[in-house]
Write an enzyme that holds these catalytic residues in place. Structure first.
Site, PDB file in Angstrom:
ATOM      1  N   GLY A  92      -6.842  82.557  77.866  1.00 51.04           N
ATOM      2  CA  GLY A  92      -6.839  81.185  78.388  1.00 51.04           C
ATOM      3  C   GLY A  92      -8.002  80.424  77.742  1.00 51.04           C
ATOM      4  O   GLY A  92      -7.932  80.334  76.225  1.00 51.04           O
ATOM      5  N   SER A 124      -6.233  87.007  73.406  1.00 51.27           N
ATOM      6  CA  SER A 124      -6.193  85.594  72.874  1.00 51.27           C
ATOM      7  C   SER A 124      -8.001  85.509  73.171  1.00 51.27           C
ATOM      8  O   SER A 124      -8.729  85.971  72.660  1.00 51.27           O
ATOM      9  CB  SER A 124      -5.610  84.649  73.753  1.00 51.27           C
ATOM     10  N   ALA A 125      -8.331  84.655  74.219  1.00 51.85           N
ATOM     11  CA  ALA A 125      -9.627  84.492  74.568  1.00 51.85           C
ATOM     12  C   ALA A 125     -10.387  85.768  74.834  1.00 51.85           C
ATOM     13  O   ALA A 125     -11.456  86.182  74.684  1.00 51.85           O
ATOM     14  CB  ALA A 125      -9.955  83.420  75.618  1.00 51.85           C
ATOM     15  N   HIS A 161      -4.320  83.767  67.194  1.00 51.34           N
ATOM     16  CA  HIS A 161      -3.080  82.791  67.120  1.00 51.34           C
ATOM     17  C   HIS A 161      -2.911  82.210  65.834  1.00 51.34           C
ATOM     18  O   HIS A 161      -2.624  80.929  65.347  1.00 51.34           O
ATOM     19  CB  HIS A 161      -3.202  81.555  68.321  1.00 51.34           C
ATOM     20  N   GLU A 196       0.015  85.706  65.800  1.00 55.22           N
ATOM     21  CA  GLU A 196       0.720  86.141  66.921  1.00 55.22           C
ATOM     22  C   GLU A 196       1.673  87.321  66.951  1.00 55.22           C
ATOM     23  O   GLU A 196       2.399  87.251  65.761  1.00 55.22           O
ATOM     24  CB  GLU A 196       1.372  84.961  67.599  1.00 55.22           C
TER      25      GLU A 196
END
Length: 235
Positions: A92, A124-125, A161, A196
Site C-alpha cells: 500500500g 511492495s510497501a 514494482h 513485478e
C-alpha cells in the site's frame, strides 16, 4: 550464521491473476507447515480500510492453511505478535505504513522478533520497510512519519514494482533516472530494482533473487546492471 528468514516480494498481484496468486507457492514453501498463525500488518492501507484488508488477507492465508490476526484487531498487538508464528506486512502506501508502525510501537518489536528468526513476509510497501529506510519507495508522502528509518533487516534498499518504461511523449524521468539520483546523494547505499513477479528470499545468511525477470542493481560509481534469477547478488 544468521537465523533471519525473509520473503520480500515486489508486488502481490500480476495482471489477470487473483490477489497473491503468483507468490502463493513461494509463500507456502517459505512458511511451510511449521507456521500455524500469522500476524498481519495492514497499516499501508489508505483507501482500503484495515478491516477490509485484514478480511482479504485472512481469506487468502486461510486458503493456504494459516490463521491470521491483524495488528489493529487486538487491544494487545505486541502480545499478538509474540503469539503468532510469522509476521506479514501488506503493501500500500509506505509512508502511511511507517507512520503507523512508529505510532503503535511495533517497528522495534517486529525487528527484534525477526532478528531472532521469526519468519517475515512482505510485498511492495511491506518489502520497503525491511530496508534501512523508506527512501526508495514509489509512494506519495501522504503523511510525515517520525523518521525515514525502517526495520533495517537487510543492508540494501529495494525499489519494488521496478520498471524502466518510458511512455512515448512523456517528458519525466524514468525510474532508473530517479534511482541514479538517489545513489548520487547516497553513495554508500546499494539499490535493487525489483520488477513485478520477482522476490528476494533471505535465508541462511544468503539473499536469492527468485522469479522470472532480471533485477537491476544500482551502485555509485558503476553503470546499473541486471542480475538474473539464480545469479549471485552483490551483498
Amino acid at each position: 550464521m544468521s537465523t533471519m528468514r525473509l520473503l520480500l516480494m515486489s508486488n502481490s498481484t500480476m495482471v489477470g491473476e487473483k490477489w497473491l496468486g503468483w507468490p502463493e507457492p513461494h509463500i507456502r514453501a517459505f512458511l511451510s507447515s511449521a507456521v500455524k498463525s500469522v500476524f498481519f500488518v495492514p497499516f499501508a492501507g489508505v483507501r482500503m480500510s484495515w478491516d477490509e484488508y485484514a478480511s482479504m488477507a485472512r481469506e487468502r492465508f486461510g486458503e493456504m492453511g494459516y490463521s491470521l490476526v491483524a495488528a489493529h484487531e487486538t487491544k494487545d498487538p505486541h502480545g499478538a505478535l509474540g503469539a503468532a508464528d510469522a509476521v506479514v506486512i501488506g503493501g500500500g502506501n509506505t509512508w502511511h505504513l511507517v507512520n503507523e508502525l512508529y505510532a503503535s510501537g511495533l517497528l522495534l518489536a517486529i525487528r527484534k522478533r525477526v532478528l531472532d528468526g521469526y519468519p517475515f513476509a512482505g510485498w511492495s510497501a511491506g518489502s520497503n520497510v525491511a530496508c534501512p529506510t523508506l527512501m526508495t519507495t514509489n509512494d506519495m508522502p501522504v503523511v510525515d512519519p517520525p523518521s525515514f528509518k525502517t526495520l533495517g533487516l537487510v543492508p540494501f534498499q529495494i525499489n519494488p514494482h521496478f520498471t524502466d518504461a518510458h511512455p512515448p511523449g512523456h517528458g519525466g524521468e524514468t525510474r532508473t533516472d530517479r534511482l541514479m539520483e538517489f545513489i548520487e546523494v547516497n553513495p554508500q547505499v546499494t539499490v535493487v530494482g525489483l520488477p513485478e513477479g520477482d522476490l528476494l528470499k533471505v535465508e541462511g545468511g544468503k539473499t536469492e533473487l527468485v522469479g522470472s525477470f532480471p533485477a537491476r542493481i544500482f551502485k555509485k560509481g558503476k553503470d546499473p546492471w541486471d542480475v538474473q534469477p539464480g545469479e549471485p547478488l552483490p551483498f
